[in-house]
Write an enzyme that holds these catalytic residues in place. Structure first.
Site, mmCIF file in Angstrom:
data_model
loop_
_atom_site.group_PDB
_atom_site.id
_atom_site.type_symbol
_atom_site.label_atom_id
_atom_site.label_comp_id
_atom_site.label_asym_id
_atom_site.label_seq_id
_atom_site.Cartn_x
_atom_site.Cartn_y
_atom_site.Cartn_z
ATOM 1 N N TYR A 31 -2.250 -16.447 -22.506
ATOM 2 C CA TYR A 31 -2.615 -15.496 -24.124
ATOM 3 C C TYR A 31 -2.646 -13.715 -23.241
ATOM 4 O O TYR A 31 -3.164 -13.116 -24.268
ATOM 5 C CB TYR A 31 -3.645 -15.646 -25.172
ATOM 6 C CG TYR A 31 -2.617 -16.883 -25.551
ATOM 7 C CD1 TYR A 31 -2.181 -18.462 -25.452
ATOM 8 C CD2 TYR A 31 -2.530 -16.750 -27.499
ATOM 9 C CE1 TYR A 31 -1.719 -18.714 -26.418
ATOM 10 C CE2 TYR A 31 -2.211 -17.231 -27.911
ATOM 11 C CZ TYR A 31 -1.529 -18.257 -27.999
ATOM 12 O OH TYR A 31 -0.778 -19.675 -28.247
ATOM 13 N N ASP A 55 -2.872 -24.783 -27.894
ATOM 14 C CA ASP A 55 -2.866 -23.761 -29.498
ATOM 15 C C ASP A 55 -1.559 -24.788 -29.823
ATOM 16 O O ASP A 55 -1.165 -25.274 -31.428
ATOM 17 C CB ASP A 55 -1.762 -22.653 -28.889
ATOM 18 C CG ASP A 55 -0.886 -21.994 -30.126
ATOM 19 O OD1 ASP A 55 -2.047 -21.856 -31.509
ATOM 20 O OD2 ASP A 55 -0.414 -21.072 -29.966
ATOM 21 N N ASP A 82 1.298 -33.149 -21.150
ATOM 22 C CA ASP A 82 2.259 -33.865 -22.108
ATOM 23 C C ASP A 82 1.954 -34.900 -21.893
ATOM 24 O O ASP A 82 2.555 -35.697 -23.101
ATOM 25 C CB ASP A 82 3.872 -33.311 -20.623
ATOM 26 C CG ASP A 82 3.983 -33.596 -18.808
ATOM 27 O OD1 ASP A 82 2.457 -33.536 -18.633
ATOM 28 O OD2 ASP A 82 4.275 -33.936 -18.357
#
Ligand code: NAD
Length: 341
Positions: A127, A237, A213
């Site tokens: 970010y 997020d 994952d």
């Protein structure tokens, strides 16, 4: 009138469905006697339209003064345009921790009795958006690059925040989520600090680790194994939208951005331009964010009353918004909730 002290707080209605859900939430807060003294401010497209600036100095000054804000969603232009105001706010006020609780309130769904909390690092990672283009041949945008960074200090602070949250809220386990097998430095540093902090809490809070994952798959196969999850910015997020999906979607997902000197409470969802102004938006995510805000200022008693009202309206099932399979409008749901307080 009671002599109870009021608490100054900034209110940013925001864009799209923001104004209608904010109106619903402030109405319910008033009905329950919440002590907030609202200072209404603009941000996002609403602020661009009124002042030409997506984050006017008055809005920033207001949050500096109150240290507390309830914020509706803000529209961010995709591709070009101004930088996300949400990201700017996090940086301006050092809102390093993003807290996203997920618990089942709609009974009988595919995933019943879910109760977990995701803690997302809010300032660093990808970010930081250090992006650029490298020309290839006559295409000036032939290659796009993006760099991120994680600092040892911030990794330590966010994991510590998650463990402290676990201790204070009687949670038993913290899961460190990373991708240190591939991003060995960027998320390896997070894992290294995470393990260090976990040692300090040994015997009080259990700790385990998941690669992001595998964590996504585990969240779908067996979400009940998780208690508190802590992770870096981008992974947080993505995973927090996944966890919202487990319990009925974005209309039920609240979030808090917490720093040392300020806290901003909001729904996880965006401004939903497709349904704006149609009286169909679900105000519950923002209402649950307001509940987190009440707890933050020591009024868990009022938050509990609102939570019970939500639970009873949802369980009865006759007044639900469209995203939860019902036909009720925002205003109808607001009225039903007020009746249950
Ligand atoms: P979105 O969350 O606004 O909408 C996704 C889908 O969920 C849409 O179909 C929408 O109708 C539905 N939805 C969202 N909230 C709902 C609610 N309360 N009740 C019922 N249905 C709801 O995501 P998007 O369409 O990708 O983004 C729209 C804008 O919002 C973009 O400009 C984006 O940048 C911005 N955004 C802002 C925030 C924020 O302010 N915190 C967060 C996410 C996205």
């Amino acid at each position: 009138m009671s002599a109870e002290k009021t608490i100054p707080a900034t209110l940013i209605p925001g864009d799209g469905i923001g104004p209608e859900i904010t109106e619903s939430v402030t109405e319910i807060l008033a009905a329950v006697g919440a002590p907030f003294d609202w200072d209404n401010q603009l941000a996002g497209m609403a602020a661009v339209d009124a002042t030409g600036n997506p984050l006017p100095p008055q809005t920033i000054a207001s949050i500096h003064r109150t240290g507390l804000a309830l914020k509706g969603p803000l529209t961010t232009p995709v591709g070009g345009g101004f930088k996300s105001i949400n990201v700017t706010l996090r940086q301006e006020f050092g809102l390093f921790a993003n807290l996203r609780p997920t618990h089942t309130i709609v009974p009988g769904g595919r995933f019943d009795k879910i109760d977990l909390v995701l803690v997302r690092e809010n300032l660093e990672g990808y970010y930081a958006a250090m992006e650029s283009y490298i020309p290839v041949g006559d295409d000036p945008h032939g290659i796009a690059t993006g760099a991120g960074y994680n600092s040892r200090a911030e990794c330590n602070r966010i994991v510590r925040f998650a463990f402290e949250y676990a201790v204070k809220n009687n949670r038993k386990k913290v899961t460190l989520v990373h991708k240190a097998n591939i991003l060995k430095l960027l998320t390896g540093l997070f894992l290294e600090e995470g393990r260090k902090v976990a040692k300090e809490y040994e015997g009080r809070v259990e700790c385990n680790e998941r690669i992001v994952d595998a964590c996504a798959m585990q969240l779908v196969i067996d979400p009940w194994q998780f208690d508190v999850i802590v992770t870096t910015n981008l992974f947080g997020d993505i995973l927090s939208d996944l966890t919202a999906g487990l319990v009925g979607g974005l209309g039920l997902a609240p979030g808090a951005n917490i720093g040392e000197k300020a806290a901003v409470f909001e729904a996880v969802h965006g401004s939903a331009p497709d349904i704006a102004g149609k009286n169909v938006a679900n105000p519950l995510a923002l209402l649950m964010a307001a509940n987190m805000m009440l707890k933050h200022v020591g009024r868990a008693d009022l938050a509990t009353r609102i939570e019970s009202a939500i639970q009873s309206v949802i369980t009865e099932g006759t007044v639900r918004t469209r995203d939860l399979g019902g036909t009720a409008g925002t205003r109808e749901l607001t009225a039903a909730l007020k009746q249950k307080l």
